[in-house]
Scaffold this motif. Structure first.
Motif, mmCIF file in Angstrom:
data_model
loop_
_atom_site.group_PDB
_atom_site.id
_atom_site.type_symbol
_atom_site.label_atom_id
_atom_site.label_comp_id
_atom_site.label_asym_id
_atom_site.label_seq_id
_atom_site.Cartn_x
_atom_site.Cartn_y
_atom_site.Cartn_z
ATOM 1 N N LEU A 47 46.182 18.055 -9.730
ATOM 2 C CA LEU A 47 46.541 17.138 -10.821
ATOM 3 C C LEU A 47 47.060 17.899 -12.034
ATOM 4 N N ASP A 48 46.487 19.063 -12.284
ATOM 5 C CA ASP A 48 46.887 19.870 -13.433
ATOM 6 C C ASP A 48 48.219 20.591 -13.201
ATOM 7 N N LYS A 49 48.418 21.132 -11.996
ATOM 8 C CA LYS A 49 49.599 21.968 -11.716
ATOM 9 C C LYS A 49 50.845 21.167 -11.359
ATOM 10 N N GLU A 50 50.685 20.034 -10.707
ATOM 11 C CA GLU A 50 51.818 19.264 -10.195
ATOM 12 C C GLU A 50 51.956 17.954 -10.962
ATOM 13 N N LYS A 51 52.089 18.029 -12.245
ATOM 14 C CA LYS A 51 52.102 16.839 -13.097
ATOM 15 C C LYS A 51 53.193 15.831 -12.735
ATOM 16 N N GLY A 52 54.325 16.287 -12.235
ATOM 17 C CA GLY A 52 55.438 15.403 -11.938
ATOM 18 C C GLY A 52 55.199 14.470 -10.778
ATOM 19 N N CYS A 53 54.310 14.831 -9.852
ATOM 20 C CA CYS A 53 54.138 13.982 -8.673
ATOM 21 C C CYS A 53 52.684 13.722 -8.326
ATOM 22 N N SER A 54 51.756 14.310 -9.014
ATOM 23 C CA SER A 54 50.364 14.257 -8.594
ATOM 24 C C SER A 54 49.775 12.850 -8.542
ATOM 25 N N LEU A 55 50.223 11.945 -9.375
ATOM 26 C CA LEU A 55 49.662 10.606 -9.352
ATOM 27 C C LEU A 55 50.265 9.737 -8.254
ATOM 28 N N HIS A 56 51.369 10.162 -7.668
ATOM 29 C CA HIS A 56 52.060 9.350 -6.667
ATOM 30 C C HIS A 56 51.945 9.905 -5.255
ATOM 31 N N GLN A 57 51.558 11.153 -5.122
ATOM 32 C CA GLN A 57 51.482 11.768 -3.806
ATOM 33 C C GLN A 57 50.047 12.120 -3.466
ATOM 34 N N GLY A 58 49.804 12.252 -2.179
ATOM 35 C CA GLY A 58 48.474 12.622 -1.714
ATOM 36 C C GLY A 58 48.548 13.206 -0.325
ATOM 37 N N SER A 59 47.393 13.423 0.257
ATOM 38 C CA SER A 59 47.335 13.988 1.592
ATOM 39 C C SER A 59 45.959 13.745 2.191
ATOM 40 N N THR A 60 45.933 13.576 3.486
ATOM 41 C CA THR A 60 44.659 13.632 4.187
ATOM 42 C C THR A 60 44.381 15.099 4.479
ATOM 43 N N CYS A 61 43.184 15.375 4.941
ATOM 44 C CA CYS A 61 42.820 16.761 5.256
ATOM 45 C C CYS A 61 41.818 16.763 6.403
ATOM 46 N N ILE A 62 42.140 17.493 7.426
ATOM 47 C CA ILE A 62 41.195 17.786 8.505
ATOM 48 C C ILE A 62 41.076 19.297 8.532
ATOM 49 N N CYS A 63 39.860 19.806 8.414
ATOM 50 C CA CYS A 63 39.697 21.253 8.553
ATOM 51 C C CYS A 63 38.511 21.547 9.452
ATOM 52 N N ILE A 64 38.650 22.633 10.200
ATOM 53 C CA ILE A 64 37.633 23.040 11.157
ATOM 54 C C ILE A 64 37.322 24.508 10.923
ATOM 55 N N PHE A 65 36.027 24.799 10.916
ATOM 56 C CA PHE A 65 35.547 26.166 10.761
ATOM 57 C C PHE A 65 34.723 26.520 11.993
ATOM 58 N N PHE A 66 34.853 27.743 12.468
ATOM 59 C CA PHE A 66 33.998 28.267 13.520
ATOM 60 C C PHE A 66 33.127 29.336 12.887
ATOM 61 N N ILE A 67 31.818 29.098 12.865
ATOM 62 C CA ILE A 67 30.886 30.057 12.281
ATOM 63 C C ILE A 67 29.843 30.374 13.343
ATOM 64 N N GLY A 68 29.948 31.562 13.913
ATOM 65 C CA GLY A 68 29.068 31.906 15.022
ATOM 66 C C GLY A 68 29.331 30.955 16.172
ATOM 67 N N ASP A 69 28.276 30.299 16.659
ATOM 68 C CA ASP A 69 28.439 29.339 17.755
ATOM 69 C C ASP A 69 28.501 27.898 17.253
ATOM 70 N N LYS A 70 28.712 27.713 15.967
ATOM 71 C CA LYS A 70 28.788 26.380 15.359
ATOM 72 C C LYS A 70 30.236 26.025 15.022
ATOM 73 N N VAL A 71 30.530 24.733 15.117
ATOM 74 C CA VAL A 71 31.823 24.203 14.695
ATOM 75 C C VAL A 71 31.549 23.202 13.583
ATOM 76 N N ILE A 72 32.224 23.380 12.465
ATOM 77 C CA ILE A 72 32.098 22.438 11.356
ATOM 78 C C ILE A 72 33.455 21.783 11.163
ATOM 79 N N SER A 73 33.476 20.454 11.222
ATOM 80 C CA SER A 73 34.701 19.693 11.045
ATOM 81 C C SER A 73 34.569 18.843 9.795
ATOM 82 N N CYS A 74 35.569 18.924 8.934
ATOM 83 C CA CYS A 74 35.588 18.140 7.700
ATOM 84 C C CYS A 74 36.808 17.233 7.711
#
Length: 168
Positions: free
Chosen positions: A94-121
């Protein structure tokens, strides 16, 4: 880990989606933490490209600042820290992209592998599915306004769901 990425533009004139693949986030000296993320841009590509270039850096910064490696409840604290990094990144976008930040967005899927665990956000209406041989496991739920709890959340935040199912 083996990975693959495919992307479809759909009816847009240009690709709004991005991804980040990092084999080791270098969070800890003694364990590699692979990071895979997909960002589905909405109403433009500025937000998804900002996430591609910055989300993992913000996450790394916050994890190192908190010294999570010494946490007694590491995975719980790690998940909370991912949530904090999402908010931190949103504020910075919001601070860096003032020209488009209020009109644009994104979904986010992220996955981490930590040892034998999988974390999905998951943030938004994208899905992640873990596939191993002939088996698959949904790692996230689709946050569509047709789901009763999602509809309630949107209305509680003074949001609006248009007749074509778009969230405003």
């Amino acid at each position: 880990h083996n990975w693959g990425v495919t992307s479809e533009i759909g009816d847009k004139p240009y690709q709004e989606d991005t991804f980040t693949i990092i084999d080791d986030l270098k969070l800890f000296d003694d364990i590699a933490v692979p990071f895979y993320a997909i960002y589905d841009g909405h109403a433009g590509s500025a937000c998804s490209y900002y996430l591609k270039n910055n989300f993992h850096k913000h996450l790394r910064y916050i994890i190192k600042m908190k010294n999570l490696r010494k946490s007694e409840n590491f995975f719980n604290d790690f998940c909370k820290t991912v949530q904090e990094a999402i908010v931190y990144t949103d504020i910075h976008f919001l601070d860096k992209e003032k020209g488009c930040s209020l009109h644009q967005g994104s979904t986010c899927i992220c996955i981490f592998f930590i040892g034998d665990k999988v974390i999905s956000c998951n943030l938004g209406d994208s899905l992640s599915i873990l596939v191993k041989k002939d088996n698959y496991l949904y790692l996230s739920r689709d946050l569509k306004p047709e789901r009763e709890k999602e509809r309630e959340r949107i209305i509680k935040k003074n949001g609006y769901i248009s007749t074509d199912g778009r969230i405003l």
